[in-house]
Design an enzyme around this catalytic site. Sequence first.
Site, PDB file in Angstrom:
ATOM      1  N   SER A  19       1.901  -5.187  -7.846  1.00 30.46           N
ATOM      2  CA  SER A  19       2.548  -4.023  -7.989  1.00 30.46           C
ATOM      3  C   SER A  19       2.154  -2.951  -7.020  1.00 30.46           C
ATOM      4  CB  SER A  19       2.441  -3.253  -9.511  1.00 30.46           C
ATOM      5  OG  SER A  19       2.856  -3.916 -10.682  1.00 30.46           O
ATOM      6  N   SER A  66      10.747  -2.405 -11.657  1.00 33.59           N
ATOM      7  CA  SER A  66       9.548  -2.181 -12.565  1.00 33.59           C
ATOM      8  C   SER A  66       8.140  -2.522 -12.078  1.00 33.59           C
ATOM      9  CB  SER A  66       9.786  -3.012 -13.674  1.00 33.59           C
ATOM     10  OG  SER A  66       9.343  -4.440 -13.662  1.00 33.59           O
ATOM     11  N   SER A  67       7.950  -3.078 -11.174  1.00 36.16           N
ATOM     12  CA  SER A  67       6.652  -3.274 -10.208  1.00 36.16           C
ATOM     13  C   SER A  67       6.372  -2.160  -9.087  1.00 36.16           C
ATOM     14  CB  SER A  67       6.761  -4.590  -9.416  1.00 36.16           C
ATOM     15  OG  SER A  67       7.055  -5.610 -10.321  1.00 36.16           O
ATOM     16  N   SER A  69       7.998   1.370  -9.345  1.00 36.90           N
ATOM     17  CA  SER A  69       8.151   2.601 -10.053  1.00 36.90           C
ATOM     18  C   SER A  69       7.224   3.264 -11.056  1.00 36.90           C
ATOM     19  CB  SER A  69       9.483   2.540 -10.765  1.00 36.90           C
ATOM     20  OG  SER A  69      10.617   2.070 -10.102  1.00 36.90           O
ATOM     21  N   LYS A  70       5.772   3.424 -10.200  1.00 34.22           N
ATOM     22  CA  LYS A  70       4.748   3.640 -11.113  1.00 34.22           C
ATOM     23  C   LYS A  70       3.874   4.898 -10.482  1.00 34.22           C
ATOM     24  CE  LYS A  70       4.147  -1.301 -11.721  1.00 34.22           C
ATOM     25  NZ  LYS A  70       3.987  -1.684 -13.221  1.00 34.22           N
ATOM     26  N   CYS A 104      -1.048  -0.706 -16.759  1.00 39.13           N
ATOM     27  CA  CYS A 104      -0.532  -1.415 -15.702  1.00 39.13           C
ATOM     28  C   CYS A 104      -1.757  -2.282 -15.255  1.00 39.13           C
ATOM     29  CB  CYS A 104       0.078  -0.985 -14.671  1.00 39.13           C
ATOM     30  SG  CYS A 104       0.481  -1.857 -13.160  1.00 39.13           S
ATOM     31  N   ASN A 106      -1.850  -4.753 -13.041  1.00 35.80           N
ATOM     32  CA  ASN A 106      -2.173  -4.980 -11.360  1.00 35.80           C
ATOM     33  C   ASN A 106      -2.527  -3.846 -10.971  1.00 35.80           C
ATOM     34  OD1 ASN A 106      -0.941  -7.869 -10.745  1.00 35.80           O
ATOM     35  ND2 ASN A 106       0.705  -7.107 -12.207  1.00 35.80           N
ATOM     36  N   SER A 308       9.920  -6.986 -17.905  1.00 35.39           N
ATOM     37  CA  SER A 308       9.432  -5.832 -17.781  1.00 35.39           C
ATOM     38  C   SER A 308      10.594  -4.951 -17.339  1.00 35.39           C
ATOM     39  CB  SER A 308       8.192  -5.579 -16.730  1.00 35.39           C
ATOM     40  OG  SER A 308       7.792  -4.365 -16.461  1.00 35.39           O
ATOM     41  N   MET A 317       3.088  -9.222 -14.879  1.00 34.33           N
ATOM     42  CA  MET A 317       2.282  -8.119 -15.063  1.00 34.33           C
ATOM     43  C   MET A 317       0.716  -8.278 -15.480  1.00 34.33           C
ATOM     44  SD  MET A 317       5.358  -8.522 -16.455  1.00 34.33           S
ATOM     45  CE  MET A 317       5.491  -8.386 -18.341  1.00 34.33           C
ATOM     46  N   GLY A 318      -0.179  -7.535 -15.070  1.00 37.48           N
ATOM     47  CA  GLY A 318      -1.680  -8.002 -15.243  1.00 37.48           C
ATOM     48  C   GLY A 318      -1.847  -7.805 -16.685  1.00 37.48           C
TER      49      GLY A 318
END
Length: 395
Positions: A19, A66-67, A69-70, A104, A106, A308, A317-318
């Site tokens: 991510s 999703s990976s 947008s954090k 999260c 990751n 996700s 996902m982690g």
Amino acid sequence: MTHAPQIRIPATYMRGGTSKGVFFRLDDLPERARVPGNARDALLMRVIGSPDPYGKHTDGMGGATSSTSKCVIISTSSQPGHDVDYLYGQVSIDTAFVDWSGNCGNLSSAVGPFAIANGLIDPARIPRDGVVTVRIWQANIGKTIVAHVPVTNGEVQETGDFELDGVTFPAAEIELEFLDPSDDGEGGGAMFPTGNLVDDLDVPGVGTFKATLINAGIPTIFLDASDLGFTGTELQPAINDNPKTLAMFETIRAHGAVRMGLIERIEQAAKRQHTPKVAFVAPAQDYTASSGKHIAAADIDLHVRALSMGKLHHAMMGTAAVAIGTAASIPGTLVNLAAGGGEREAVRFGHPSGTLRVGAQARLVDGQWTVTKAIMSRSARVLMEGAVRVPGDSF
């Protein structure tokens, strides 16, 4: 008409595991965004570029998945025995919404390096060469993560030869320990909120499925791939290019969330997009990963595919990996059975981008399963640092 000028906010753009996101020090945020609420959510959405009806995040730092947008907010820890508090926001792509309901896994790998590089760790604890142990309080779920960060010449070592499927280039290995990862704050107050290792999950209009509902790492609904008509070796296009399939998974996720006690009504799932996750498992078999790499059945214990934010994840996902490792270590869960059954403290599973190994230590205490920790390796790297800019009237 006058328009508010843009403001500058110190930030770091980092990859963590598979991510990437925008990292902030809490004290660097505008004052009204230093506390939970509408101003903070609006700021982070504007940083990422959401909501974006075009689904591209052209006018923001997000990557429209999703990976990517954090956002992450780091501060000196408020908890005894910890170095930093880590708060994670999953920003919706096409709706005005930031989900704070989970972690999260990751990006957890980037928290330790960020803390060291930004002066949040006592310099006396940082060797010239060696490893710094950073104790992280995961504020979303109230859990401890221990990161072991390599250091060279007194600075975080980012380059190395550790390869992580789903990440293009090798980097330095960071080992993460997720302590007591079962999420006992929600649902039934236990790792298995229904009290069962396997449930019959009735989803009106879709069917009834065997499911393992687990709170570990992140609340997760595990299903058997064959019950859904899948092999377990699917790559993203097979799922994400089929709106009916995606709608089916979202319906299953919503009903599973109610069964787990995470929401009271089905319609509430739309405002809780980050959790629970839904995943499907299958026994090991040969397959070709998205990179074109051939993975032999003998090299893995099972297959897992996870969704996700409504789409099949390109890797894993982690936090879901923690759930996988935990469920695999408990005889009788769907994950354990797909891996061949029996007792085990580690599994290597196949995902769309390749393989991942995760370990977990679970034990039965007074009739309840508990897990002391889950362990996995990731890597992290600073991609850009400086400041993000947002219109001053956007939050």
